[in-house]
Structure formats: C-alpha cells, structure tokens
Design a protein around this motif. Structure first.
Motif, PDB file in Angstrom:
ATOM      1  N   GLY A   1      56.148  33.120  37.134  1.00 11.42           N
ATOM      2  CA  GLY A   1      55.508  32.008  37.738  1.00 11.42           C
ATOM      3  C   GLY A   1      54.533  32.266  38.855  1.00 11.42           C
ATOM      4  O   GLY A   1      53.887  31.322  39.287  1.00 11.42           O
ATOM      5  N   GLY A   2      54.369  33.511  39.382  1.00 13.09           N
ATOM      6  CA  GLY A   2      53.267  33.747  40.291  1.00 13.09           C
ATOM      7  C   GLY A   2      51.951  33.561  39.565  1.00 13.09           C
ATOM      8  O   GLY A   2      50.986  33.042  40.122  1.00 13.09           O
ATOM      9  N   GLY A   3      51.910  33.996  38.317  1.00 14.38           N
ATOM     10  CA  GLY A   3      50.768  33.709  37.467  1.00 14.38           C
ATOM     11  C   GLY A   3      50.700  32.226  37.173  1.00 14.38           C
ATOM     12  O   GLY A   3      51.712  31.527  37.133  1.00 14.38           O
ATOM     13  N   THR A   4      49.490  31.733  36.933  1.00 19.52           N
ATOM     14  CA  THR A   4      49.283  30.286  36.876  1.00 19.52           C
ATOM     15  C   THR A   4      49.194  29.719  35.473  1.00 19.52           C
ATOM     16  O   THR A   4      48.951  28.527  35.310  1.00 19.52           O
ATOM     17  N   SER A   5      49.400  30.532  34.442  1.00 15.57           N
ATOM     18  CA  SER A   5      49.301  30.022  33.081  1.00 15.57           C
ATOM     19  C   SER A   5      50.004  30.952  32.107  1.00 15.57           C
ATOM     20  O   SER A   5      49.959  32.168  32.263  1.00 15.57           O
ATOM     21  N   PHE A   6      50.612  30.365  31.073  1.00 20.45           N
ATOM     22  CA  PHE A   6      51.136  31.142  29.954  1.00 20.45           C
ATOM     23  C   PHE A   6      50.026  31.596  29.012  1.00 20.45           C
ATOM     24  O   PHE A   6      50.256  32.441  28.160  1.00 20.45           O
ATOM     25  N   SER A   7      48.841  31.031  29.144  1.00 15.75           N
ATOM     26  CA  SER A   7      47.779  31.255  28.171  1.00 15.75           C
ATOM     27  C   SER A   7      47.127  32.619  28.330  1.00 15.75           C
ATOM     28  O   SER A   7      46.604  32.944  29.405  1.00 15.75           O
ATOM     29  N   PRO A   8      47.097  33.433  27.275  1.00 16.42           N
ATOM     30  CA  PRO A   8      46.371  34.701  27.343  1.00 16.42           C
ATOM     31  C   PRO A   8      44.877  34.523  27.604  1.00 16.42           C
ATOM     32  O   PRO A   8      44.233  35.410  28.169  1.00 16.42           O
ATOM     33  N   PHE A   9      44.319  33.382  27.221  1.00 17.64           N
ATOM     34  CA  PHE A   9      42.897  33.148  27.463  1.00 17.64           C
ATOM     35  C   PHE A   9      42.620  33.008  28.956  1.00 17.64           C
ATOM     36  O   PHE A   9      41.616  33.514  29.476  1.00 17.64           O
ATOM     37  N   ARG A  10      43.536  32.340  29.674  1.00 15.30           N
ATOM     38  CA  ARG A  10      43.395  32.237  31.130  1.00 15.30           C
ATOM     39  C   ARG A  10      43.558  33.611  31.786  1.00 15.30           C
ATOM     40  O   ARG A  10      42.870  33.946  32.743  1.00 15.30           O
ATOM     41  N   THR A  11      44.487  34.408  31.261  1.00 12.12           N
ATOM     42  CA  THR A  11      44.692  35.748  31.811  1.00 12.12           C
ATOM     43  C   THR A  11      43.467  36.618  31.591  1.00 12.12           C
ATOM     44  O   THR A  11      43.011  37.325  32.508  1.00 12.12           O
ATOM     45  N   MET A  12      42.914  36.602  30.381  1.00  7.49           N
ATOM     46  CA  MET A  12      41.737  37.424  30.098  1.00  7.49           C
ATOM     47  C   MET A  12      40.547  36.981  30.931  1.00  7.49           C
ATOM     48  O   MET A  12      39.771  37.824  31.430  1.00  7.49           O
ATOM     49  N   LEU A  13      40.371  35.672  31.119  1.00 13.14           N
ATOM     50  CA  LEU A  13      39.254  35.196  31.936  1.00 13.14           C
ATOM     51  C   LEU A  13      39.425  35.624  33.389  1.00 13.14           C
ATOM     52  O   LEU A  13      38.469  36.067  34.039  1.00 13.14           O
ATOM     53  N   ALA A  14      40.648  35.523  33.909  1.00  7.30           N
ATOM     54  CA  ALA A  14      40.901  35.965  35.287  1.00  7.30           C
ATOM     55  C   ALA A  14      40.664  37.464  35.431  1.00  7.30           C
ATOM     56  O   ALA A  14      40.171  37.929  36.461  1.00  7.30           O
ATOM     57  N   ALA A  15      41.010  38.245  34.397  1.00  2.59           N
ATOM     58  CA  ALA A  15      40.743  39.683  34.439  1.00  2.59           C
ATOM     59  C   ALA A  15      39.237  39.955  34.488  1.00  2.59           C
ATOM     60  O   ALA A  15      38.782  40.875  35.174  1.00  2.59           O
ATOM     61  N   TYR A  16      38.477  39.156  33.759  1.00  2.12           N
ATOM     62  CA  TYR A  16      37.018  39.298  33.809  1.00  2.12           C
ATOM     63  C   TYR A  16      36.505  39.031  35.221  1.00  2.12           C
ATOM     64  O   TYR A  16      35.698  39.799  35.754  1.00  2.12           O
ATOM     65  N   PHE A  17      36.999  37.952  35.855  1.00  2.00           N
ATOM     66  CA  PHE A  17      36.609  37.663  37.234  1.00  2.00           C
ATOM     67  C   PHE A  17      37.013  38.807  38.168  1.00  2.00           C
ATOM     68  O   PHE A  17      36.234  39.231  39.034  1.00  2.00           O
ATOM     69  N   ALA A  18      38.238  39.298  38.011  1.00  2.00           N
ATOM     70  CA  ALA A  18      38.724  40.374  38.875  1.00  2.00           C
ATOM     71  C   ALA A  18      37.901  41.638  38.693  1.00  2.00           C
ATOM     72  O   ALA A  18      37.620  42.355  39.657  1.00  2.00           O
ATOM     73  N   GLY A  19      37.518  41.926  37.452  1.00  2.00           N
ATOM     74  CA  GLY A  19      36.678  43.091  37.220  1.00  2.00           C
ATOM     75  C   GLY A  19      35.324  42.970  37.891  1.00  2.00           C
ATOM     76  O   GLY A  19      34.809  43.936  38.463  1.00  2.00           O
ATOM     77  N   ARG A  20      34.736  41.761  37.846  1.00  3.83           N
ATOM     78  CA  ARG A  20      33.436  41.555  38.476  1.00  3.83           C
ATOM     79  C   ARG A  20      33.531  41.686  39.988  1.00  3.83           C
ATOM     80  O   ARG A  20      32.617  42.188  40.641  1.00  3.83           O
ATOM     81  N   GLU A  21      34.648  41.214  40.551  1.00  5.78           N
ATOM     82  CA  GLU A  21      34.841  41.325  42.002  1.00  5.78           C
ATOM     83  C   GLU A  21      35.187  42.762  42.362  1.00  5.78           C
ATOM     84  O   GLU A  21      34.523  43.399  43.159  1.00  5.78           O
ATOM     85  N   GLY A  22      36.257  43.238  41.744  1.00  2.99           N
ATOM     86  CA  GLY A  22      36.646  44.641  41.818  1.00  2.99           C
ATOM     87  C   GLY A  22      36.904  45.171  43.207  1.00  2.99           C
ATOM     88  O   GLY A  22      36.847  44.462  44.201  1.00  2.99           O
ATOM     89  N   GLN A  23      37.212  46.443  43.235  1.00  4.38           N
ATOM     90  CA  GLN A  23      37.367  47.157  44.501  1.00  4.38           C
ATOM     91  C   GLN A  23      36.226  48.144  44.717  1.00  4.38           C
ATOM     92  O   GLN A  23      36.142  48.773  45.756  1.00  4.38           O
ATOM     93  N   THR A  24      35.394  48.290  43.698  1.00  6.65           N
ATOM     94  CA  THR A  24      34.218  49.140  43.852  1.00  6.65           C
ATOM     95  C   THR A  24      33.046  48.273  44.280  1.00  6.65           C
ATOM     96  O   THR A  24      33.084  47.051  44.182  1.00  6.65           O
TER      97      THR A  24
END
Length: 438
Positions: free
Chosen positions: A326-349
């Motif tokens: 439940g820390g994650g905000t959705s059961f949907s893999p589509f929401r997870t993949m989209l959030a990963a895309y955002f995280a990659g764009r933000e990144g640590q580099t």
C-alpha cells in the motif's frame, strides 16, 4: 529408457502477440499461441509465432480469434504487501511516519485468520483484475496471514511467492515477534508451502532495523539450507532509514553491507527500492545475483527519491518493477510503468534517461521473472513458459482507442497503453492454462 510423454495441445488463440527475446520485444501482428499440458500436467505454451505457420500444424485444435486484441505475458509484481491493501492512499509525511500511523496498526489485524482470509481473497482478485499473474508478496508477522495468502493463491492456481514478516525489535506490540519463535514459524511455513502446486516461500525480514542480529543470522541460515526459496526485504528506500541503519550497524560498510554481512545476498534475493546506493553496492548486487524491486509509485508518494536506472543498467544490476501496495498508489502495472518513466526522466543523474516503453514492459514481465530466477518459466510467451497471459483491448476507452489507432510503431502503441491504460485495458486473464471468467 522410455521417452517422456509428449506435451498435449488443448487450445489456441489468434491475435496480435507481444513477447520478448532477451530484452528485445517480438511483435506478431497476426500471431497464434498453442497451449497444452506437459508430462507433469503443468499448463504451458507449446507454440507461438505467425498464425498461418503455427495453426497449420494443428488443424483440429479449437482456436479463439481476436484480431483487434493483444495477447501479452501476465505481469509480474516484484514487491507488494497484501496486508496493506486497505491503507492504500493514506497520507503521511514520509516512510517512517507512514509505517507508524498506518502500516503497523493495519497489520495487527492479521492475527485474525478470518480477516487475513478475506483480505487475501480480495487482494489476489485485484491483482488478476489488473493483469498481474505472479507477485512476490509480504504477509505479516502472523502465521495466519501466510496461511490465508497461500490457501487463496492455491485455490486460484496462481504462481505466487510470499512469506511471514520477521521483526523482533523496534516494532510495536501486535506486530513484533519473538526471535526464536519467528525462526520456528518461518521454517514450518516454508516446509508446508514451498513448492506446493505453483507456490514458493520467501524468507522475509521486514528490513534491517526491525530485526536483531540473531534473527538476521537465523534467516540467513534458513536461506542457506533452502537455496531454492526466495529472500525479500527492503533496502535504502529513505534517507532517514539509511541513517538509522548506519547507527544500528556501525561495522557494516553500507545498508546493503548489513545484508551481505549476515549472508542474505544470493540468487533469488529481492530487495525493494534500492534508491540510495553507491557504485560498490550495485556491483555487489550484480556479483551476488541479487536484484532490486523498483517501486516508483511508492517512492513518489512517500518522497523517498528516484531509482537510478542509468547506473543500474551501466553496471548490469538486475531489477524489475513493483507496485509496493500500500505505499504504492495503484495495483495497475500501467500506473507503475508510467511512474517508472517519470522517475527515469527525473533520475539521479544530471540528464536522466528516457526509458523505452518496451523496456518498461520488459521490466514488469520477463525482466521481473529473470530477477526472480524464473526466466523462461513466467513473464514471457515463449515455448515452454507456464501458461499465464493476458488479453488487452486497445480500444477499451474512447481516448485509448483514438490514440492507439494512430500509433505508427510498437513503441508508440505500448506507450499509449502505459499512459492511458488501467484495469479496463485488461479484457481477459489466463492462469495456468485456463481463461478466467470475466
């Protein structure tokens, strides 16, 4: 020596098909899949490829034809907490306050077998509704929560892994366990459930701060004695947590070093988050065949930080995607993949990375399966894989239909579904060779 009984084809489907060869997507615009059972009775994918070539070999086989649908691998969720289903969307200042105010009070209720059973039933149905056919799952510190989870998963014939949380210190009454009893319970549950039907056991220290040296040492001894089990825990999610670990384990090189010092790094060990790591940590994870469960909706929700995809890829560290409900905000893999895309764009580099849609999809299917040590068994649609898959309707909503109709490449089509898709996109789910009602 007698030849083994050949696989028996039972049914087929014809549609557009997405699968993976190594990291690369393979697309059949008019594809076919033939399902059947192997010599052990396990449902498997027997053939896949272009429809004319495949179906010509099975002229009498029943075929379901969906020309405007996509058949894809069932999604694999690499890290999720089924007892936290009812606290999804609970506001908090950060990880540690969220645990205190929501997680631990909710988990105390799982001493009640009836509550655990009802939640497990709902949880697994919600996974399936979203196209997730396999998950590596945290239960609670109560054995009843594990029993309920595995019983519900076995009833649904799902390929699932889970385990009793171990936490013998720095935890409130109601979830704190006792060191020796936690190890006895873990061993008993492991022996009862690991390898039964399609189920696997995961040795589950919650995270380093909530386990004593004796509990971590005992967990490692069990992991060494049963090397085909999984290990799961949390690692380097939050800076406050990292500082706390450094205070509790001053002799360890890093947070990851704590787990390594106790012998908890090996193949089939999955650590959630892995945000605040250094190069040595990533190199050690690669060397030990230990993988990360990247949980971007949770990390964004709790303000924990961003997984460094660029550094992980540069080193070759294994990872897959996870919802972390439940820390994650959705059961949907589509929401997870989209959030990963955002995280990659933000990144640590400094520049971040633009993750390809096909790679996001890979990391939530075949890549997550590889992280689990189940490459070639789940998360893909190659001959020999277990028969878990989903049917997607790219016209599920008016906007999705409008956008996918204009996609002029596979990457555009996949990205449109990632951005605009939700549970309505998942039209059918196959588990262990059987299409589920719905």
């Amino acid at each position: 020596m007698l030849n083994p009984r050949p696989a028996t084809p039972t049914h087929a489907c014809r549609a557009r098909v997405l699968r993976f060869d190594n990291h690369q997507p393979i697309w059949e615009d008019d594809g076919a899949l033939v399902f059947g059972t192997d010599a052990t009775g396990q449902a498997r994918l027997l053939e896949v490829g272009s429809a004319p070539a495949v179906l010509g070999q099975y002229p009498l086989l029943p075929v379901a034809h969906w020309p405007d649908r996509i058949v894809a691998p069932g999604f694999v969720d690499l890290h999720i907490h089924y007892p936290q289903t009812d606290i999804i969307g609970s506001p908090a200042e950060g990880l540690l306050p969220w645990l205190e105010h929501y997680t631990f009070p909710a988990e105390t209720r799982f001493a009640d077998a009836a509550h655990a059973a009802a939640t497990a039933e709902f949880f697994l149905d919600e996974l399936l509704r979203n196209g997730v056919t396999t998950a590596l799952t945290f239960c609670t510190s109560h054995p009843a929560s594990v029993e309920a989870f595995f019983q519900a998963a076995r009833q649904r014939q799902m390929r699932m892994m889970g385990g009793k949380v171990m936490q013998d210190r720095h935890s409130p009454d109601g979830v704190r366990d006792q060191t020796e009893q936690s190890l006895l319970d873990t061993k008993a549950l492991l022996q009862r459930w690991h390898g039964q039907d399609r189920l696997g056991y995961a040795i589950t220290p919650r995270f380093a701060p909530t386990s004593s040296d004796a509990q971590l040492r005992g967990a490692a001894e069990l992991a060494a004695r049963y090397p085909d089990t999984w290990i799961q825990s949390h690692l380097a999610e939050n800076r406050d947590e990292v500082r706390w670990v450094a205070e509790l384990f001053p002799l360890s090189r890093s947070y990851l070093g704590v787990y390594e010092d106790f012998g908890l790094l090996r193949q089939r060990a999955i650590y959630a988050h892995c945000i605040h790591l250094d190069t040595t940590d990533r190199q050690r994870m690669k060397a030990c065949h230990t993988a990360a469960a990247v949980s971007p909706t949770s990390n964004l929700f709790l303000g924990s930080g961003f997984f460094d995809f660029a550094q992980a890829d540069a080193i070759g560290m294994g990872y897959g995607l996870a919802s972390d409900v439940g820390g994650g905000t959705s059961f949907s893999p589509f929401r997870t993949m989209l959030a990963a895309y955002f995280a990659g764009r933000e990144g640590q580099t400094k520049q971040g990375v633009s993750l390809l849609p096909s790679q996001l999809w890979y990391r939530h299917t075949a890549g997550a399966a590889a992280a689990l040590g189940l490459e070639g068994s789940i998360g893909n649609l190659q001959p020999g894989c277990e028969a878990d898959c989903i049917v997607l309707n790219p016209q599920a909503t008016p906007l999705l239909a409008r956008r996918t109709a204009q996609a002029d490449s596979l990457e555009e089509l996949l990205f449109a579904m990632i951005v605009l898709g939700d549970d309505r996109l998942v039209e059918r789910v196959m588990v262990n060779g059987q299409w589920l009602p719905g």
